[in-house]
Design an enzyme around this catalytic site. Sequence first.
Site, PDB file in Angstrom:
ATOM      1  N   CYS A   1       0.884  -1.170   0.000  1.00  0.00           N
ATOM      2  CA  CYS A   1       0.000   0.000   0.000  1.00  0.00           C
ATOM      3  C   CYS A   1       0.918   1.215   0.000  1.00  0.00           C
ATOM      4  CB  CYS A   1      -0.914   0.011   1.223  1.00  0.00           C
ATOM      5  SG  CYS A   1      -1.912   1.523   1.322  1.00  0.00           S
TER       6      CYS A   1
ATOM      7  N   CYS B   1      -0.762   4.402   2.200  1.00  0.00           N
ATOM      8  CA  CYS B   1      -0.803   4.358   3.672  1.00  0.00           C
ATOM      9  C   CYS B   1      -0.313   2.988   4.103  1.00  0.00           C
ATOM     10  CB  CYS B   1      -2.190   4.711   4.206  1.00  0.00           C
ATOM     11  SG  CYS B   1      -3.577   3.968   3.335  1.00  0.00           S
ATOM     12  N   SER B   2      -1.162   2.175   4.688  1.00  0.00           N
ATOM     13  CA  SER B   2      -0.728   0.834   5.083  1.00  0.00           C
ATOM     14  C   SER B   2      -1.915  -0.120   5.079  1.00  0.00           C
ATOM     15  CB  SER B   2      -0.064   0.867   6.459  1.00  0.00           C
ATOM     16  OG  SER B   2      -0.887   1.573   7.369  1.00  0.00           O
ATOM     17  N   CYS B   3      -2.767  -0.013   4.042  1.00  0.00           N
ATOM     18  CA  CYS B   3      -3.933  -0.897   3.927  1.00  0.00           C
ATOM     19  C   CYS B   3      -3.476  -2.352   3.963  1.00  0.00           C
ATOM     20  CB  CYS B   3      -4.664  -0.640   2.605  1.00  0.00           C
ATOM     21  SG  CYS B   3      -5.314   1.025   2.471  1.00  0.00           S
TER      22      CYS B   3
END
Lengths: 100, 206, 101
Positions: free
Chosen positions: B108, B111-113
């Site tokens: 991702c 962000c940090s999905c």
Amino acid sequence: MAMPAVTDRTYLRVRADMPPGHVRTPAYLRGKTGWVERDLGVFPNPEDLAYRHKGRMIPLLRVRFAMKDVWGSAAERPDDTIDAEIYAHWLEPAEAPHAP
Amino acid sequence: MPHDHHPHRPDDDHALTYAQQMEIAVRELLIAKGVTTAAEITAQIAAMDARSPANGAAVVARAWTDRDFRAALLEDAAEASRAMGFDLGPLRLIAVENTAEVHNVIVCTLCSCYPRNLLGLPPDWYKSRAYRSRTVKEPRKVLSEFGLHLPEDVQVRVHDSTADMRYIVIPQRPAGTDGWSAKDLAALVTRDSMIGTAQAKAPPVL
Amino acid sequence: MGGLPAGVVPQDQHDFALWEKRVDALMVLGSGKGHFTVDGLRRVLEDMGADAFETMTYYERWIAAINQNLIEAGVYTTDELGRKMTEVAARGPTYGDACRD
């Protein structure tokens, strides 16, 4: 799942706009051309939701890009791919970016 | 005596940081305003702690052993996982399958999905600047840092989790596991193999 | 940050602290109850600028984003937050001391 034959692909170009604020279209894909991998249906626009507005429903597509069409001659391997989910208002019709 | 009511944790004894001060204040304000309760927060932490890569491993092992389930998983991974009894909430999940020709890896960049409802919280490296920056440009080099050296004739497919979908990789079933039960196979499916930075483990040599 | 030059991927892992798990829970509960969206949180995180990524940890950034969204939503005011934070800090020097429960 099989990749569509090159001639069957629907090519789309990601708009190269660079507005400030919250968008979910990665900067490195803007202005780049890929093809539709699958249609995901409609989702509320995160550009509305980020500012506490009701999200307008917009089609979301998975678009597949060849590394050579994103990074040019700097690509690590030209025919490896990147898939990303792109909202339809960021996409416009395009020709194949390279000879199939 | 604050320590009487919850187990001793080393992080409780460090000097209070500004962010921790804010966390306590926000939490107490939300409870005072009736937005949530202490019990609800505790239950939410317990639910998150209960999610682990073992959940995803069970899904992958079933896909390896059940043709119909594999087809259902590739069609709608969230629905298939829910049918196995996992609570995915409103998660939308896509399963991508590794083969002899194709290797998938998830990142991702925005962000940090991460499919946290199925795999638990993401590892720190998944949230790092280095992984998020480089995986879309030089995935093979990144994978080699994880000890995964892909043959030249395998195509790499990077999936940038940019919007509403989350992803899980179905790694290749290891050789030498014919006749294994789904339970035994699940022990070979690591977190990293479901992100795509590793293969599933090889069966132990007897 | 996709495509930008960066160093070797760090492989070290830390155990999540209790306060970090609580921030995570507040994110899930606050968005689940409709007080903010994940997109609203991401907007604040991005507006913090690139420096914040280097100077603050993941959950330090998240609690700041959650707080910003809750104030924007009118759940509580900056004045209420300020007074509560002072009260919390007065309880003692460590996180354990400052937690009431």
